[in-house]
Design a protein around this motif. Structure first.
Motif, mmCIF file in Angstrom:
data_model
loop_
_atom_site.group_PDB
_atom_site.id
_atom_site.type_symbol
_atom_site.label_atom_id
_atom_site.label_comp_id
_atom_site.label_asym_id
_atom_site.label_seq_id
_atom_site.Cartn_x
_atom_site.Cartn_y
_atom_site.Cartn_z
ATOM 1 N N ILE A 43 0.829 -1.202 0.000
ATOM 2 C CA ILE A 43 0.000 0.000 0.000
ATOM 3 C C ILE A 43 0.867 1.258 0.000
ATOM 4 C CG2 ILE A 43 -1.806 1.243 1.269
ATOM 5 C CD1 ILE A 43 -2.668 -1.425 2.445
ATOM 6 N N GLY A 44 0.620 2.102 -0.988
ATOM 7 C CA GLY A 44 1.196 3.444 -0.990
ATOM 8 C C GLY A 44 2.675 3.550 -1.275
ATOM 9 N N THR A 468 0.530 7.874 2.168
ATOM 10 C CA THR A 468 0.117 7.806 0.773
ATOM 11 C C THR A 468 -1.211 8.541 0.624
ATOM 12 O OG1 THR A 468 -0.367 6.322 -1.080
ATOM 13 C CG2 THR A 468 -1.126 5.624 1.094
ATOM 14 N N LYS A 473 -8.861 3.207 -4.157
ATOM 15 C CA LYS A 473 -7.994 2.031 -4.257
ATOM 16 C C LYS A 473 -7.300 1.745 -2.923
ATOM 17 C CE LYS A 473 -3.843 0.267 -6.540
ATOM 18 N NZ LYS A 473 -2.758 0.552 -7.494
ATOM 19 N N GLU A 474 -6.772 2.792 -2.298
ATOM 20 C CA GLU A 474 -6.071 2.582 -1.035
ATOM 21 C C GLU A 474 -7.047 2.257 0.099
ATOM 22 O OE1 GLU A 474 -3.333 1.900 -1.502
ATOM 23 O OE2 GLU A 474 -2.002 3.402 -2.348
ATOM 24 N N ASN A 477 -7.531 -1.328 -0.280
ATOM 25 C CA ASN A 477 -6.340 -2.031 0.213
ATOM 26 C C ASN A 477 -6.308 -2.064 1.742
ATOM 27 O OD1 ASN A 477 -5.264 -2.717 -2.267
ATOM 28 N ND2 ASN A 477 -4.095 -0.813 -2.469
ATOM 29 N N TYR A 478 -6.739 -0.951 2.365
ATOM 30 C CA TYR A 478 -6.805 -0.940 3.831
ATOM 31 C C TYR A 478 -7.773 -2.014 4.326
ATOM 32 C CZ TYR A 478 -4.164 2.680 6.316
ATOM 33 O OH TYR A 478 -3.171 3.378 6.955
ATOM 34 N N HIS A 515 -4.651 11.816 3.274
ATOM 35 C CA HIS A 515 -3.542 10.879 3.223
ATOM 36 C C HIS A 515 -3.762 9.760 4.240
ATOM 37 C CE1 HIS A 515 -1.768 14.404 1.277
ATOM 38 N NE2 HIS A 515 -0.862 13.597 0.760
ATOM 39 N N THR A 518 1.380 4.749 6.140
ATOM 40 C CA THR A 518 1.883 3.452 5.656
ATOM 41 C C THR A 518 2.645 2.714 6.751
ATOM 42 O OG1 THR A 518 3.870 4.557 4.796
ATOM 43 C CG2 THR A 518 2.040 4.226 3.262
#
Length: 820
Positions: A43-44, A468, A473-474, A477-478, A515, A518
């Motif tokens: 991630i990121g 990030t 998308k993130e 992912n989280y 943000h 990470t």
């Protein structure tokens, strides 16, 4: 204003502005287990991943990799993932073995065999030696011809000795065997009356005139001649023994050579690489030259077959021919990847072990060479922790040397140098590998600036960021990261509201709205602890309140010192007003970092102004309790006063600024605006509201600049006010440029929503002083000066009065300005 919940002015922030909220509706699932299989990327870290891929793919010299970033940002995970995803078409590297160098035993040779063949070669050599130890002594022709030669030599020797003895007897002498120390030697003695007599004894009889001297002289002369003949005889017998030995060796080699050659040829057929063939040729010659090593017959399963190899006083016939496998790549798929978690000298570079022989001397040989992770990673990748590596004495220079020269010499590891004179020098090993160092940004900068070789050897930097950008998308992912943790560690699944709470915590750790952090080590801890509290309540799913409790409990475990400070302020031990108004006094905000906890703390700042030319005195600096950044901030205040109030008059001022009850180092310029507010209050005589705490640095133009730790500072003052009881008049004033960093606690947000606590954001000193005093600051009029009734007009009038007073009391003083 108390309890109204309304803004005092446009600078007050709403509850929605001081904390970004993650809408659970952005997630297309109800609980994380609905995600099923959801592989996630790192991630990121696209920049770092691209650098890692380049570093892993590029095999040119010097393209080793330094993975730079803070602990918990996924550095090691990223290295593992890139290693797993990249396809290595290469076959495994060769096995590496050390063998005896029959030309120079102190310099063992290194051989390379195809992967998996090293152990087979070792087993083949062991079988070869064992077979020869059994077959050579068992040769019937070998035994028969050897016995014939020995018997013939013995018979000839007996005949020569008997002939000599007869000659000795005819001359009146005899040969006797005499004990001389530990040896038995033949002596020639004369016979007197049929009995052997020693010459010395016979000479004594002559002296006593019991034996004729003339007769003694004849016997002595004959003895001398016989002695010379005996010496010649034994010289011939020794020649015969040497000739017999040579004949036996020739016979041994002639009879053993076909057997040895056949055994070695079988090995040649199995292992046909040039280095191995050369070694086998030397083995064949050495066996034929040292057949005595194979003389003793060994029956299968007999005690001797084991004891001969283990007795300390028995030479091991296998040692010269043993194969020491340093690296076995039989089970390696593609290029080897070695993670060395303890990179000390021995583990990384190997060593040469030693043993004591029966006499107490230290000895070693090629079988005691031990390889390290550097040679095991040869042909592939070696991954190390930079801090662990640099902590080991002598390891970093040795690693640089190996990477620079592309070869490695295994040396004896003697930290105390007690075996300095006992060692061998194995043949260097050619190196072709890539080293990946994982370390912090500080270590990278230190090596890059202080070590000239570093930038030549480690040309790839994979830089891991601490945050990030927040996007769909993130967020996905989280959620996948949370799902994976729940699956891997058997935790209850998270509801999407709980996932949103974790995301909000990730935004806070990132230090900026929009943000995500990470530092997944910290996020993983929150996930585990949230699951724990859900299990404690016997809930099958983790809810938002469980995440909130995990965060609160985690903070409570480490905030003992913060609570002690707060209690001392609430009790009045540390002087601090949070109600009423005071002139020349303001509540500043500082951040304390105690290692495992960072928290905000209010601090009383006072200003005293008087007539004089001393300028602004910083008591912290004068007492050597201030850092350089804080000192710079105080000096900027004088620049602001000159810019606003000293264009038409000299700045005749003597002022002092102090952090009251501060007994440690003060640094940073985040309190410079608070110091300026205190100074302006003291000059104008207008009191400042004590229910407002201030943070923000200021420049010479009066602009409020952003600071760090804004959330902790707001929460620190809120906790104190909450501890003593919220009045609805209290709040914190922050720089407007810090708005994107606001992610305060939920309980604080609720109090702001109710109007019981306030947060203001300002961009310049004029805005801040108006909130602090309720009096307009004032803007310069067209003709100069400030409008009547404004705070700046009062400051300007006071400064004019101080300037006139200085001239009146000190007419001889220079007209210029001497303020600090």
């Amino acid at each position: 204003m108390a309890g109204s919940g309304k803004k005092v002015n446009d600078h007050e922030l709403s509850a929605e502005q001081i904390r970004w909220r993650c809408d659970p509706g952005r997630f297309g699932f109800r609980v994380t287990e609905d995600l099923g299989e959801c592989p996630i990327d790192i991630i990121g870290q696209p920049r770092a991943m691209a650098a890692l891929k380049l570093g892993f793919d590029l095999r040119s010299d010097g393209y080793n990799i330094f993975v730079s970033g803070e602990v918990g940002t996924g550095r090691s995970t990223a290295v593992r993932k890139i290693q797993e995803t990249l396809k290595f078409p290469d076959k495994p590297p060769d096995d590496l073995v050390y063998v005896n160098n029959f030309g120079d035993f102190d310099q063992p040779r290194v051989l390379f065999l195809p992967a998996g063949r090293g152990c087979a070669f070792r087993k083949g050599m062991e079988d070869l030696v064992d077979r020869l130890r059994k077959s050579l002594p068992a040769l019937e022709a070998f035994r028969k011809q050897r016995v014939e030669l020995v018997e013939a030599a013995k018979e000839h020797q007996k005949k020569r000795l008997k002939r000599f003895e007869r000659q000795v007897a005819r001359r009146g002498f005899t040969v006797v065997q005499a004990q001389m120390g530990t040896l038995i030697r033949p002596l020639i003695m004369p016979l007197v009356k049929g009995k052997p007599v020693d010459l010395g004894h016979l000479e004594g009889m002559v002296e006593k005139k019991r034996f004729a001297r003339k007769e003694f002289e004849k016997i002595k002369d004959k003895h001398g001649k016989l002695f010379q003949e005996m010496e010649l005889l034994f010289k011939d017998l020794r020649k015969m023994e040497r000739k017999l030995k040579e004949d036996l060796e020739t016979l041994d080699r002639r009879l053993a050579e076909p057997v040895v050659r056949q055994a070695v040829d079988e090995m040649r057929e199995l292992f046909d690489s040039p280095g191995v063939l050369s070694f086998l040729g030397q083995v064949q010659i050495d066996i034929l030259l040292n057949l005595d090593r194979f003389r003793k017959p060994v029956e299968p399963g007999s005690p001797d077959s084991e004891e001969e190899e283990t007795r300390a006083d028995a030479p091991d016939t296998r040692v010269p021919y043993r194969v020491n496998v340093i690296v076995d790549n039989g089970a390696t798929k593609g290029r080897p990847v070695i993670w060395e978690t303890a990179p000390n000298y021995r583990n990384l570079f190997g060593t040469i072990e030693k043993i004591q022989d029966p006499s107490g001397h230290w000895i070693t040989d090629h079988t005691r060479i031990k390889g390290g992770s550097l040679v095991r990673a040869n042909g592939g990748f070696l991954i190390l922790d930079a801090l662990d590596l640099l902590s080991e004495k002598g390891v970093w220079p040795a690693l640089k040397r190996a990477l620079r020269t592309k070869k490695m010499e295994i040396q004896s590891f003697d930290p105390l140098n007690i075996f300095a004179g006992v060692s061998i020098k194995p043949e260097p090993i050619p190196l072709d590998l890539k080293v990946i160092l994982i370390g912090t940004k500080q270590i990278y900068r230190m090596l890059y600036s202080l070590d000239e070789d570093f930038k030549k050897i480690f040309k790839i930097k994979a830089d891991f960021t601490l945050r990030t950008r927040l996007n769909d998308k993130e967020l996905y992912n989280y959620a996948c990261f949370i799902h994976k943790k729940c699956t891997d560690e058997s935790l209850p699944p998270f509801r999407r509201e709980a996932v949103a709470a974790v995301v909000e915590h990730g935004v806070r750790l990132a230090g900026r709205q929009g943000h995500l952090t990470t530092r997944f080590k910290d996020i993983a801890d929150v996930i585990r602890e949230s699951g724990y509290w859900a299990c404690q309540e016997k809930r099958k799913q983790v809810e938002e309140r469980h995440v909130d409790r995990a965060l609160a409990e985690g903070r409570r475990r480490v905030n003992l010192l913060e609570e002690e400070f707060r209690d001392r302020m609430a009790e009045g031990t540390l002087l601090l007003n949070i109600e009423g108004e005071k002139t020349g006094q303001v509540n500043g905000l500082v951040v304390l970092d105690v290692g495992d906890h960072v928290f905000g703390q209010p601090a009383r700042i006072t200003a005293v102004t008087a007539m004089g030319r001393g300028g602004i005195l910083d008591i912290e600096r004068e007492s050597k309790m201030a850092g350089s950044i804080h000192t710079k901030g105080v000096l900027i205040l004088a620049g602001f006063l000159r810019e606003r109030f000293a264009q038409d008059k000299p700045l005749a001022l003597s002022a002092s600024l102090c952090f009251e009850q501060s007994y440690g180092l003060v640094d940073g310029d985040s309190a410079s605006s608070a110091e300026l507010y205190a100074l302006l209050s003291s000059l104008s005589g207008i009191p400042i509201r004590q229910g407002i705490a201030v943070t923000g640095s200021v420049n010479q133009k009066g602009e409020i600049q952003p600071i760090g730790g804004v959330n902790e500072k707001i929460e620190g003052f809120f906790d104190l006010c909450n501890r003593k009881g919220l009045t609805g008049e209290q709040g914190v004033m922050i720089p407007a440029r810090n708005l994107q960093e606001l992610m305060v606690r939920k309980d604080l947000v609720e109090e702001v929503r109710k109007g019981r606590f306030h947060v203001w954001a300002v961009s310049e000193i004029e805005e801040g002083i108006e909130i602090m005093t309720g009096v307009p600051a004032g803007r310069p009029a067209a003709g100069g000066g400030y409008p009547e009734g404004t705070l700046f007009a009062k400051v300007d009038a006071r400064l004019k009065s101080l300037a006139r007073g200085v001239r009146e009391f000190d007419p001889a003083a220079p007209k210029g300005n001497k303020e600090g």
